[in-house]
Design a protein around this motif. Structure first.
Motif, PDB file in Angstrom:
ATOM      1  N   PRO A  53       0.825  -1.212   0.000  1.00 28.34           N
ATOM      2  CA  PRO A  53       0.000   0.000   0.000  1.00 28.34           C
ATOM      3  C   PRO A  53       0.859   1.262   0.000  1.00 28.34           C
ATOM      4  N   VAL A  54       0.568   2.174  -0.908  1.00 26.29           N
ATOM      5  CA  VAL A  54       1.271   3.458  -0.968  1.00 26.29           C
ATOM      6  C   VAL A  54       0.674   4.371   0.093  1.00 26.29           C
ATOM      7  N   LYS A  55       1.529   4.914   0.954  1.00 26.20           N
ATOM      8  CA  LYS A  55       1.048   5.754   2.040  1.00 26.20           C
ATOM      9  C   LYS A  55       1.410   7.217   1.874  1.00 26.20           C
ATOM     10  N   ASP A  56       2.248   7.534   0.914  1.00 30.51           N
ATOM     11  CA  ASP A  56       2.666   8.913   0.694  1.00 30.51           C
ATOM     12  C   ASP A  56       2.253   9.341  -0.701  1.00 30.51           C
ATOM     13  N   PRO A  57       2.087  10.660  -0.914  1.00 32.44           N
ATOM     14  CA  PRO A  57       1.678  11.151  -2.235  1.00 32.44           C
ATOM     15  C   PRO A  57       2.713  10.834  -3.310  1.00 32.44           C
ATOM     16  N   ILE A  58       2.236  10.723  -4.535  1.00 34.67           N
ATOM     17  CA  ILE A  58       3.114  10.550  -5.696  1.00 34.67           C
ATOM     18  C   ILE A  58       3.756  11.903  -6.003  1.00 34.67           C
ATOM     19  N   VAL A  59       5.065  11.903  -6.200  1.00 28.71           N
ATOM     20  CA  VAL A  59       5.799  13.138  -6.446  1.00 28.71           C
ATOM     21  C   VAL A  59       5.409  13.764  -7.784  1.00 28.71           C
ATOM     22  N   THR A  60       5.520  15.068  -7.865  1.00 27.87           N
ATOM     23  CA  THR A  60       5.349  15.777  -9.134  1.00 27.87           C
ATOM     24  C   THR A  60       6.694  16.392  -9.530  1.00 27.87           C
ATOM     25  N   ILE A  61       6.849  16.673 -10.802  1.00 28.79           N
ATOM     26  CA  ILE A  61       8.066  17.337 -11.282  1.00 28.79           C
ATOM     27  C   ILE A  61       8.204  18.707 -10.619  1.00 28.79           C
TER      28      ILE A  61
END
Length: 195
Positions: A53-61
């Motif tokens: 499970p992903v618990k942190d936001p997906i990074v943006t450029i």
């Protein structure tokens, strides 16, 4: 640096089974222990099916562009950074063209399931795009006592862990090295911001 300015350190990782994520959290704790510094935990989109499970936001450029420093982590995949992390860096050409990451401090961290799993080559593979972006890479100096004695991870290239899938918790010396690495990165970013 003004007293109300916050130094933003991006702690960016990919984790399949949770060990690299744990290292990221200890690095973030080290960053946050330095006054005026904030850690932003982010991950990259997984390009394969994963049960973790992903618990942190997906990074943006944009978040990468705006950071004052970067801690970059990936599990060992055949002695290299993960495909998901490599895919993210392959999308950063626009930042390379404009030089947005030049002279920002950075460090790397990793985890593997065996002591000979390729930790240092993985850390070196993560350094390559950072060097191309003109970032200033820092490791962990041997002034850290745990670097001399830890049997569960830690290299002069950066924090690392030897851990079976889902092993809890991480070794105390490993977490202390990750914490120290976060502190060192934050202090460098803070010092550079006042130049």
């Amino acid at each position: 640096m003004s007293h109300d300015q916050t130094i933003n350190i991006l702690v960016l990782y990919h984790s399949r089974h949770g060990t690299t994520q744990q290292l990221a959290r200890h690095i973030a704790r080290g960053v946050a222990s330095i006054a005026h510094c904030k850690a932003n935990l982010r991950t990259v989109a997984d390009i394969e099916a994963s049960d973790y499970p992903v618990k942190d936001p997906i990074v943006t450029i944009q978040e990468l562009k705006q950071c004052d420093g970067l801690a970059l982590g990936s599990p060992v995949w055949f002695g290299n950074m993960s495909a998901a992390m490599k895919h993210f860096w392959d999308q950063t050409t626009s930042l390379w063209l404009t030089g947005d990451l030049i002279d920002k401090p950075a460090c790397v961290f990793t985890s593997s399931s065996s002591p000979h799993g390729g930790q240092e080559t993985t850390q070196q593979s993560m350094m390559l795009p950072l060097l191309h972006h003109g970032m200033m890479i820092m490791g962990i100096p041997y002034s850290e006592p745990n670097l001399h004695t830890s049997l569960q991870g830690g290299t002069p290239y950066g924090a690392s862990s030897i851990s079976k899938q889902g092993q809890q918790p991480l070794d105390k010396q490993v977490t202390e090295l990750a914490f120290a690495q976060g502190q060192r990165l934050a202090k460098a970013a803070l010092a550079l911001s006042s130049l």
